[in-house]
Design a protein around this motif. Structure first.
Motif, PDB file in Angstrom:
ATOM      1  N   ARG A  87     -18.771  -8.265  -6.868  1.00 41.59           N
ATOM      2  CA  ARG A  87     -18.353  -7.342  -5.809  1.00 41.59           C
ATOM      3  C   ARG A  87     -16.984  -7.756  -5.274  1.00 41.59           C
ATOM      4  O   ARG A  87     -16.744  -8.912  -4.953  1.00 41.59           O
ATOM      5  CB  ARG A  87     -19.374  -7.354  -4.679  1.00 41.59           C
ATOM      6  CG  ARG A  87     -19.078  -6.332  -3.574  1.00 41.59           C
ATOM      7  CD  ARG A  87     -20.184  -6.362  -2.530  1.00 41.59           C
ATOM      8  NE  ARG A  87     -20.213  -7.653  -1.861  1.00 41.59           N
ATOM      9  CZ  ARG A  87     -19.461  -7.930  -0.792  1.00 41.59           C
ATOM     10  NH1 ARG A  87     -18.633  -7.028  -0.310  1.00 41.59           N
ATOM     11  NH2 ARG A  87     -19.554  -9.108  -0.209  1.00 41.59           N
ATOM     12  N   VAL A  88     -16.107  -6.758  -5.192  1.00 36.45           N
ATOM     13  CA  VAL A  88     -14.776  -7.013  -4.649  1.00 36.45           C
ATOM     14  C   VAL A  88     -14.855  -6.977  -3.128  1.00 36.45           C
ATOM     15  O   VAL A  88     -15.335  -5.992  -2.550  1.00 36.45           O
ATOM     16  CB  VAL A  88     -13.768  -5.956  -5.149  1.00 36.45           C
ATOM     17  CG1 VAL A  88     -12.388  -6.219  -4.545  1.00 36.45           C
ATOM     18  CG2 VAL A  88     -13.698  -5.968  -6.662  1.00 36.45           C
ATOM     19  N   PRO A  89     -14.430  -8.029  -2.431  1.00 33.05           N
ATOM     20  CA  PRO A  89     -14.551  -8.070  -0.966  1.00 33.05           C
ATOM     21  C   PRO A  89     -13.550  -7.139  -0.299  1.00 33.05           C
ATOM     22  O   PRO A  89     -12.605  -6.632  -0.916  1.00 33.05           O
ATOM     23  CB  PRO A  89     -14.249  -9.532  -0.641  1.00 33.05           C
ATOM     24  CG  PRO A  89     -13.328  -9.956  -1.734  1.00 33.05           C
ATOM     25  CD  PRO A  89     -13.788  -9.243  -2.971  1.00 33.05           C
ATOM     26  N   LYS A  90     -13.731  -6.937   0.970  1.00 33.35           N
ATOM     27  CA  LYS A  90     -12.817  -6.130   1.754  1.00 33.35           C
ATOM     28  C   LYS A  90     -11.602  -6.983   2.103  1.00 33.35           C
ATOM     29  O   LYS A  90     -11.701  -7.954   2.854  1.00 33.35           O
ATOM     30  CB  LYS A  90     -13.511  -5.631   3.020  1.00 33.35           C
ATOM     31  CG  LYS A  90     -12.690  -4.609   3.808  1.00 33.35           C
ATOM     32  CD  LYS A  90     -13.481  -4.077   4.996  1.00 33.35           C
ATOM     33  CE  LYS A  90     -12.684  -3.010   5.739  1.00 33.35           C
ATOM     34  NZ  LYS A  90     -13.439  -2.476   6.901  1.00 33.35           N
ATOM     35  N   ALA A  91     -10.480  -6.619   1.542  1.00 28.41           N
ATOM     36  CA  ALA A  91      -9.263  -7.406   1.756  1.00 28.41           C
ATOM     37  C   ALA A  91      -8.053  -6.488   1.683  1.00 28.41           C
ATOM     38  O   ALA A  91      -8.039  -5.508   0.939  1.00 28.41           O
ATOM     39  CB  ALA A  91      -9.135  -8.525   0.719  1.00 28.41           C
ATOM     40  N   ARG A  92      -7.059  -6.835   2.456  1.00 29.00           N
ATOM     41  CA  ARG A  92      -5.819  -6.076   2.496  1.00 29.00           C
ATOM     42  C   ARG A  92      -4.737  -6.858   1.756  1.00 29.00           C
ATOM     43  O   ARG A  92      -4.607  -8.075   1.930  1.00 29.00           O
ATOM     44  CB  ARG A  92      -5.395  -5.854   3.946  1.00 29.00           C
ATOM     45  CG  ARG A  92      -4.355  -4.749   4.152  1.00 29.00           C
ATOM     46  CD  ARG A  92      -4.992  -3.397   4.074  1.00 29.00           C
ATOM     47  NE  ARG A  92      -4.028  -2.334   4.316  1.00 29.00           N
ATOM     48  CZ  ARG A  92      -4.289  -1.061   4.115  1.00 29.00           C
ATOM     49  NH1 ARG A  92      -5.477  -0.691   3.671  1.00 29.00           N
ATOM     50  NH2 ARG A  92      -3.379  -0.139   4.352  1.00 29.00           N
ATOM     51  N   VAL A  93      -3.945  -6.172   0.931  1.00 27.18           N
ATOM     52  CA  VAL A  93      -2.864  -6.800   0.175  1.00 27.18           C
ATOM     53  C   VAL A  93      -1.539  -6.300   0.740  1.00 27.18           C
ATOM     54  O   VAL A  93      -1.328  -5.091   0.882  1.00 27.18           O
ATOM     55  CB  VAL A  93      -2.963  -6.471  -1.327  1.00 27.18           C
ATOM     56  CG1 VAL A  93      -1.840  -7.159  -2.093  1.00 27.18           C
ATOM     57  CG2 VAL A  93      -4.315  -6.888  -1.877  1.00 27.18           C
ATOM     58  N   MET A  94      -0.640  -7.243   1.060  1.00 24.71           N
ATOM     59  CA  MET A  94       0.646  -6.893   1.663  1.00 24.71           C
ATOM     60  C   MET A  94       1.768  -7.607   0.935  1.00 24.71           C
ATOM     61  O   MET A  94       1.592  -8.721   0.430  1.00 24.71           O
ATOM     62  CB  MET A  94       0.670  -7.292   3.143  1.00 24.71           C
ATOM     63  CG  MET A  94      -0.367  -6.565   3.988  1.00 24.71           C
ATOM     64  SD  MET A  94      -0.592  -7.352   5.614  1.00 24.71           S
ATOM     65  CE  MET A  94      -1.437  -8.847   5.106  1.00 24.71           C
ATOM     66  N   ILE A  95       2.917  -6.958   0.880  1.00 21.74           N
ATOM     67  CA  ILE A  95       4.103  -7.586   0.300  1.00 21.74           C
ATOM     68  C   ILE A  95       4.716  -8.523   1.337  1.00 21.74           C
ATOM     69  O   ILE A  95       5.097  -8.088   2.427  1.00 21.74           O
ATOM     70  CB  ILE A  95       5.133  -6.537  -0.151  1.00 21.74           C
ATOM     71  CG1 ILE A  95       4.567  -5.699  -1.302  1.00 21.74           C
ATOM     72  CG2 ILE A  95       6.421  -7.207  -0.590  1.00 21.74           C
ATOM     73  CD1 ILE A  95       5.542  -4.694  -1.855  1.00 21.74           C
ATOM     74  N   ASP A  96       4.790  -9.799   0.996  1.00 20.39           N
ATOM     75  CA  ASP A  96       5.322 -10.809   1.919  1.00 20.39           C
ATOM     76  C   ASP A  96       6.812 -11.048   1.702  1.00 20.39           C
ATOM     77  O   ASP A  96       7.555 -11.253   2.655  1.00 20.39           O
ATOM     78  CB  ASP A  96       4.548 -12.116   1.740  1.00 20.39           C
ATOM     79  CG  ASP A  96       4.571 -12.953   3.008  1.00 20.39           C
ATOM     80  OD1 ASP A  96       4.665 -12.369   4.095  1.00 20.39           O
ATOM     81  OD2 ASP A  96       4.497 -14.181   2.910  1.00 20.39           O
ATOM     82  N   SER A  97       7.243 -11.063   0.444  1.00 13.88           N
ATOM     83  CA  SER A  97       8.663 -11.248   0.108  1.00 13.88           C
ATOM     84  C   SER A  97       8.951 -10.427  -1.137  1.00 13.88           C
ATOM     85  O   SER A  97       8.070 -10.225  -1.980  1.00 13.88           O
ATOM     86  CB  SER A  97       9.006 -12.719  -0.143  1.00 13.88           C
ATOM     87  OG  SER A  97       8.733 -13.503   0.994  1.00 13.88           O
ATOM     88  N   GLU A  98      10.204  -9.977  -1.264  1.00  7.75           N
ATOM     89  CA  GLU A  98      10.560  -9.135  -2.402  1.00  7.75           C
ATOM     90  C   GLU A  98      11.985  -9.411  -2.841  1.00  7.75           C
ATOM     91  O   GLU A  98      12.862  -9.723  -2.029  1.00  7.75           O
ATOM     92  CB  GLU A  98      10.418  -7.651  -2.050  1.00  7.75           C
ATOM     93  CG  GLU A  98      10.720  -6.732  -3.229  1.00  7.75           C
ATOM     94  CD  GLU A  98      10.845  -5.285  -2.816  1.00  7.75           C
ATOM     95  OE1 GLU A  98      10.724  -4.409  -3.678  1.00  7.75           O
ATOM     96  OE2 GLU A  98      11.071  -5.040  -1.615  1.00  7.75           O
ATOM     97  N   TRP A  99      12.218  -9.306  -4.172  1.00  5.37           N
ATOM     98  CA  TRP A  99      13.572  -9.342  -4.742  1.00  5.37           C
ATOM     99  C   TRP A  99      13.696  -8.172  -5.701  1.00  5.37           C
ATOM    100  O   TRP A  99      12.804  -7.924  -6.519  1.00  5.37           O
ATOM    101  CB  TRP A  99      13.821 -10.655  -5.492  1.00  5.37           C
ATOM    102  CG  TRP A  99      15.212 -10.733  -6.080  1.00  5.37           C
ATOM    103  CD1 TRP A  99      16.314 -11.268  -5.506  1.00  5.37           C
ATOM    104  CD2 TRP A  99      15.635 -10.239  -7.364  1.00  5.37           C
ATOM    105  NE1 TRP A  99      17.395 -11.149  -6.324  1.00  5.37           N
ATOM    106  CE2 TRP A  99      17.013 -10.513  -7.483  1.00  5.37           C
ATOM    107  CE3 TRP A  99      14.990  -9.586  -8.404  1.00  5.37           C
ATOM    108  CZ2 TRP A  99      17.749 -10.170  -8.598  1.00  5.37           C
ATOM    109  CZ3 TRP A  99      15.723  -9.238  -9.532  1.00  5.37           C
ATOM    110  CH2 TRP A  99      17.089  -9.539  -9.622  1.00  5.37           C
TER     111      TRP A  99
END
Length: 683
Positions: free
Chosen positions: A282-294
């Motif tokens: 089971r995939v848990p409830k989690a949020r994915v965010m971009i922290d740094s980008e190039w």
């Protein structure tokens, strides 16, 4: 001439490629016979041929020796490829010679030589852009000899390439093709056995040079990888902030692997106990965010649409789900067709524009912290050494994240245990500090008041004295018209100086009492800088000064108070021109900064600002020693007004004065950092 091209083959018409391949499949004797008959019938379209004259034979016979000599004395493979291309092009008398390097799957390049008087810049660009057609045909047939094409074939190929004769061979090293060498002519040309045999003999030398180039690049990339790992390790040891380490890593990976985009994703779990990978289905409830980008080619968009402002649930992205549920160390996709198809992929990956993806988890003791994602605009087979480098960097970033989180927890615990004791000590210290500062402030105010009255008295009396003298002279009855106009000009000039002084004082008072309101508007920085450059170049012409602008190709609009921003630049440029050495340059540089900020730097070469005076140059009526004695005009209010205006725009300003090596002059630089969108900062 060195040119970089894309790895993908050109999307030219299949009809053009088919006609080229028909010529390749035709035997050389049959092609010559057909072309001879055609040339006989087309008397209005003569074909130029190259006779086997003695100079040509001698030139081709010596080309092998010249290439051998170039290889023996070369220190850089890029240089020797350029020299070889020029040798072959001049020896064969062709209009172009192109050497393509196929040794690296992710870094293919072209080395091109063109005859200066035969092909225009546009024609050269067409050849480089569509060279993949000839390259593909050569690699497929192991050779390509196109000579004396019939009229229909000439017209078809001319639509894509401005050439009519091709001699092309692949280069091989240890049984593997590592490049292609092509000779191109703008006229139909019969390739002789001597020309073909000579090119066949030098192919091995070119293959060696290409192999050396590939090895040099691999060694350079390995050195870059080691340097990146060492730099990150030192940063972690020195407790550098995680965001800075991430930016360092992304820039280093982009430079080493020649990718188009890289970013760090951080995961925020609804329940931290569910952050362990591959522990359940089971995939848990989690949020994915971009922290740094190039990004190699950043696109100017609204802040609400930038990847840094995007986030998504891990259950909404098939790629992230696979990465969480699988214990694999990395996930490599060479093209968009390899992406998981059972669920949608997060829009930030943009598989259509960035079909190649390498995703490496950030983890510590099987706890998922996030991902490092690398993307390429074209399909790309990720090499084992590339994946290994990203894995090592991922481990270092994970260590930095855990180290930072642990340190924060310890610091939080210590602060909580000592809060009560510190509160008492801090209260006493604050009372003492407040008393001390009040005393110092009173002393400073008294001193500033004395200085202010003295300076103001001088600045008011001097123009008034000049005006009084001018009025007395104007009262003379026998005064000539020219002299009368001269004294009227003095009156007007001194009156304007008094008015400016009073206006500056009033403006400073309004800024210091926060009585000035914002009048926000969009500012085109490039257009404003161009207007300033024209104005000041004319104003400084008598002194021989020149304003040099250093602006990036892409510069976002600035949402700020135009009046205050323009006044800041005018004051600083006027100040720079006043103290700059004659016949020197004044530089104005604009650089966008992370965090939606923009930096402006104005520098000049001239007299120094001492270390003792540097912290006080923004004080009212404060002028450097020697300025009054040297009769440099000024009231000492300009920089004070600039600082107040910068603070009014929620920005910062700093000044430096550095001695230039080998001279007695100093480079004085004022650096201003302003928010790109003042409205957002205020909210």
């Amino acid at each position: 001439m060195q040119a970089k091209v894309s790895r993908s083959r050109p999307t030219e018409s299949q009809e053009v490629v088919g006609r080229v391949m028909d010529v390749v499949n035709t035997t050389r004797e049959e092609a010559l016979r057909i072309e001879t008959d055609r040339l006989t019938s087309l008397s209005t379209h003569p074909v130029e041929t190259v006779p086997h004259s003695s100079p040509l034979v001698s030139s081709l016979a010596s080309v092998g020796r010249k290439i051998t000599t170039a290889l023996a004395h070369a220190t850089q493979s890029e240089t020797v490829l350029v020299e070889i291309a020029a040798l072959l092009g001049e020896a064969y008398g062709v209009q172009a010679c192109i050497i393509s390097n196929q040794g690296e799957p992710y870094s293919k390049s072209l080395t091109a030589w063109f005859a200066k008087t035969h092909l225009s810049a546009n024609q050269q660009g067409e050849i480089l852009a569509n060279y993949g057609m000839i390259q593909a045909a050569t690699l497929e047939r192991s050779s390509l000899f196109v000579s004396d094409l019939n009229l229909s074939e000439i017209n078809s190929i001319s639509k894509a390439l401005p050439i009519r004769g091709v001699l092309s061979l692949p280069t091989q090293f240890q049984g593997h093709i590592n490049g292609v060498i092509s000779l191109l002519t703008a006229q139909a040309h019969r390739w002789s056995d001597l020309e073909i045999e000579t090119l066949t003999q030098v192919v091995d030398h070119i293959a060696i040079a290409l192999t050396q180039l590939t090895l040099q690049r691999k060694v350079a990339k390995q050195s870059q990888s080691q340097a990146l790992l060492r730099e990150v390790s030192i940063a972690i040891q020195n407790s550098v902030d995680v965001p800075q380490i991430q930016v360092m890593v992304l820039e280093g990976l982009a430079r080493t692997l020649e990718i188009d985009r890289a970013f760090v994703l951080r995961t925020k779990f609804w329940d931290p106990r569910h952050s362990l990978r591959a522990k359940s289905d089971r995939v848990p409830k989690a949020r994915v965010m971009i922290d740094s980008e190039w990004n190699r080619d950043p696109i100017e968009v609204d802040e609400s649409e930038t990847p840094l402002s995007q986030s998504f649930w891990i259950t909404d992205c098939a790629v992230c789900q696979s990465a969480f549920l699988s214990p694999a160390k990395f996930f490599a996709f060479s093209n968009s067709g390899k992406f998981p198809s059972n669920l949608e992929t997060a829009p930030i990956f943009d598989a259509e524009k960035m079909p190649a993806l390498l995703l490496v988890p950030l983890e510590s003791k099987n706890r998922l912290l996030g991902f490092i994602a690398l993307q390429q605009k074209e399909p790309r087979a990720w090499q084992p050494e590339e994946v290994e480098l990203v894995e090592l960097v991922s481990a270092q970033i994970s260590t930095a994240i855990i180290q930072t989180e642990t340190l924060r927890q310890v610091e939080s615990l210590v602060e909580e245990r000592t809060a009560q004791l510190q509160q008492s000590l801090e209260l006493q210290a604050k009372l003492y500090e407040i008393t001390r500062k009040q005393i110092e402030k009173l002393r400073e105010m008294n001193q500033r008041m004395d200085e202010f009255l003295s300076t103001l008295s001088h600045e008011l009396r001097t123009p008034l004295t000049s005006m009084m003298l001018a009025i007395r002279m104007l009262q003379q009855a026998n005064l000539s018209p020219d002299r009368r106009q001269q004294y009227l000009n003095i009156l007007e000039q001194q009156c304007a100086q008094e008015t400016n002084l009073i206006n500056d004082l009033l403006a400073l008072q309004e800024l210091e009492t926060k009585q000035v309101a914002f009048q926000l508007q969009q500012v085109d920085v490039k257009e404003l800088m161009a207007d300033l450059s024209n104005s000041f170049n004319q104003r400084w012409s008598s002194k021989g000064l020149t304003l040099e602008l250093e602006l990036p190709k892409r510069l976002p609009l600035l949402n700020t108070d135009l009046t205050s921003f323009n006044r800041i630049l005018l004051e600083l440029l006027t100040n720079a021109g006043k103290y700059a050495d004659p016949n020197s340059m004044v530089y104005l540089q604009v650089v966008p900064q992370p965090g939606q900020q923009m930096k402006f730097s104005i520098s000049n070469i001239g007299s120094a600002i001492s270390e003792e005076e540097l912290p006080h140059i923004f004080d009212k009526f404060r002028r450097c020693q020697g300025m009054t004695q040297n009769a440099v005009p000024g009231t000492g209010l300009g920089l004070a007004l600039v600082k107040s205006l910068v603070q009014h725009l929620n920005g910062t300003i700093e000044a430096t004065s550095t001695e230039m090596e080998g001279t007695q002059s100093y480079e004085t630089c004022f650096t201003i950092t302003l928010p790109q969108n003042l409205e957002i900062v205020e909210v």
